[in-house]
Design an enzyme around this catalytic site. Structure first.
Site, PDB file in Angstrom:
ATOM      1  CG  HIS A  63      92.245 -84.829  -3.192  1.00 36.93           C
ATOM      2  ND1 HIS A  63      92.958 -84.088  -3.592  1.00 36.93           N
ATOM      3  CD2 HIS A  63      92.569 -86.178  -3.130  1.00 36.93           C
ATOM      4  CE1 HIS A  63      94.177 -84.646  -3.718  1.00 36.93           C
ATOM      5  NE2 HIS A  63      94.009 -85.898  -3.378  1.00 36.93           N
ATOM      6  CB  SER A  77      98.914 -76.501  -5.605  1.00 37.53           C
ATOM      7  OG  SER A  77      99.072 -75.440  -5.681  1.00 37.53           O
ATOM      8  CG  ASP A 116      97.203 -80.944  -3.293  1.00 37.61           C
ATOM      9  OD1 ASP A 116      96.854 -82.223  -3.527  1.00 37.61           O
ATOM     10  OD2 ASP A 116      96.668 -80.148  -3.016  1.00 37.61           O
TER      11      ASP A 116
HETATM   12  O1  TD4 Z   1      94.213 -80.763  -3.058  1.00 38.95           O
HETATM   13  N1  TD4 Z   1      93.471 -80.049  -2.191  1.00 38.95           N
HETATM   14  C1  TD4 Z   1      94.152 -78.504  -2.306  1.00 38.95           C
HETATM   15  C2  TD4 Z   1      93.883 -77.768  -3.350  1.00 38.95           C
HETATM   16  C3  TD4 Z   1      94.833 -76.701  -3.564  1.00 38.95           C
HETATM   17  C4  TD4 Z   1      94.519 -76.014  -5.070  1.00 38.95           C
HETATM   18  O2  TD4 Z   1      95.665 -75.109  -5.206  1.00 38.95           O
HETATM   19  P1  TD4 Z   1      95.665 -74.178  -6.190  1.00 38.95           P
HETATM   20  O3  TD4 Z   1      94.888 -73.205  -6.116  1.00 38.95           O
HETATM   21  O4  TD4 Z   1      97.235 -73.754  -6.115  1.00 38.95           O
HETATM   22  O5  TD4 Z   1      95.540 -74.870  -7.572  1.00 38.95           O
HETATM   23  C5  TD4 Z   1      92.501 -80.413  -1.541  1.00 38.95           C
HETATM   24  O6  TD4 Z   1      91.971 -81.527  -1.739  1.00 38.95           O
HETATM   25  C6  TD4 Z   1      91.770 -79.251  -0.588  1.00 38.95           C
HETATM   26  O7  TD4 Z   1      90.166 -79.385  -0.594  1.00 38.95           O
HETATM   27  P2  TD4 Z   1      89.375 -78.151   0.155  1.00 38.95           P
HETATM   28  O8  TD4 Z   1      88.223 -78.795   0.630  1.00 38.95           O
HETATM   29  O9  TD4 Z   1      90.206 -77.605   1.258  1.00 38.95           O
HETATM   30  O10 TD4 Z   1      89.088 -77.312  -1.177  1.00 38.95           O
HETATM   31 ZN    ZN Z   2      92.835 -81.974  -4.149  1.00 38.42          ZN
END
Ligand code: TD4
Ligand code: ZN
Ligand code: CA
Length: 307
Positions: free
Chosen positions: A210, A49, A82
């Site tokens: 997601h 991310s 991401d």
């Molecule tokens: O896209 N994601 C991951 C989101 C990551 C966020 O990271 P930061 O805290 O650094 O912003 C997902 O779709 C993951 O989904 P989940 O069900 O595992 O929460």
């Molecule tokens: Zn996501």
């Protein structure tokens, strides 16, 4: 070997299986992810991310992934940005060596989302990098939500068709009722599979789910057993994941399950060995727990034994 995202996902799209896209923020998580893929003989997507990039530095992200992909040369792996929030953020990732980027402009009106996505696609494709975009909002849906409310937050299949045709985006994340984190659903888990199938029919490209963590019983229990508080948290059940893949999802984003599994082990170590201060003794059990979660998930997704 580091490959572009569409190389992994087009194959999954043709052969109807899912590939996990796992978030990482440190060496331990990345090692767990690669070791699991090696064990399960699975292709892999690792994703950072903007927050992870800020934490590690983009140079560190690249060198960690290059090192691991050299260590496991037989694993096809894509490095994905991401939820990129701007053209500049996506360009930086492309220029640094990411092989896949997401431009998340889904909170903008359709036309603006499309324009920004097109701009990212033009640049990324000129550098042989794949692009993911999003339509609709990541939000849980409930049984009593009205059709109008659903239409306001979930993907619109007509729009999806036009969006893909005009933008030439490589894969699309259609909002069908998931959200990030441990609190995805107020009541029972619910996803709009009909909408998903319609979007797949109209777009015929790899789709992305997601918020796809499942919080399986083993992960929940380990977290609770060490004093963790999950409140009413729940994930997307495995049979919903299977159903999503049947409906055309090929990239499955998983972060929360890995965080929960890792932290439970760190906490357990702290509770059981209050005199311990060797970091490795804390992190090794975390790595092993995350590995086990991922190996099991690769079997559920159908990516195991594909290499
Ligand atoms: O896209 N994601 C991951 C989101 C990551 C966020 O990271 P930061 O805290 O650094 O912003 C997902 O779709 C993951 O989904 P989940 O069900 O595992 O929460
Ligand atoms: Zn996501
Ligand atoms: Ca979004």
């Amino acid at each position: 070997m580091l490959v572009k995202g569409s190389e992994i996902l087009n194959k999954a799209h043709q052969e109807n299986y899912g590939v996990g896209a796992f978030n990482f923020v440190n060496v331990e998580m990345l090692r767990a992810i690669f070791e699991a893929a090696d064990h399960a003989k699975s292709p892999l997507i690792v994703q950072a991310s903007e927050g992870a990039i800020k934490y590690l530095g983009i140079d560190m992200v690249l060198s960690l992934v290059h090192t691991m992909s050299k260590r496991y040369p037989h694993i096809p792996v894509a490095l994905h940005l991401d939820h990129g929030t701007s053209f500049e953020s996506c360009k930086k990732a492309v220029d640094a060596g990411f092989t896949s980027v997401m431009i998340d402009a889904s909170h903008h009106p359709f036309k603006e989302n499309l324009e920004l996505t097109k701009q990212v696609v033009d640049y990324a494709h000129s550098k042989n990098v794949s692009v993911e975009a999003e339509l609709g909002r990541l939000m849980g849906i409930e049984d009593n939500i009205s059709v109008d409310e659903k239409d306001a937050v979930l993907v619109n299949p007509d729009e999806a068709e036009e969006f893909v045709k005009v933008s030439h985006v490589d894969y699309l994340a259609p909002a069908i009722g998931t959200s990030h984190g441990a609190f995805k659903f107020k009541g029972e888990p619910k996803l709009d599979f009909e909408r998903l199938v319609e979007v797949k029919k109209r777009t015929n490209i790899p789709l992305v789910l997601h918020g796809a963590s499942s919080i399986p019983q083993s992960v929940r229990q380990a977290f609770l057993d060490t004093g963790g508080d999950l409140k009413g948290g729940k994930g997307v059940p495995f049979d919903f994941i299977t159903e999503s893949i049947k409906g055309g999802v090929n990239k499955i984003n998983i972060d929360t399950d890995l965080r929960l599994a890792f932290i439970a082990q760190v906490r357990k170590m702290a509770q059981e060995n209050p005199a311990e201060f060797d970091l490795r003794k804390y992190f090794n059990p975390g790595i092993e727990a995350v590995k086990a979660v991922i190996v099991e998930r690769m079997q559920v997704l159908g990516s195991a034994d594909k290499i």
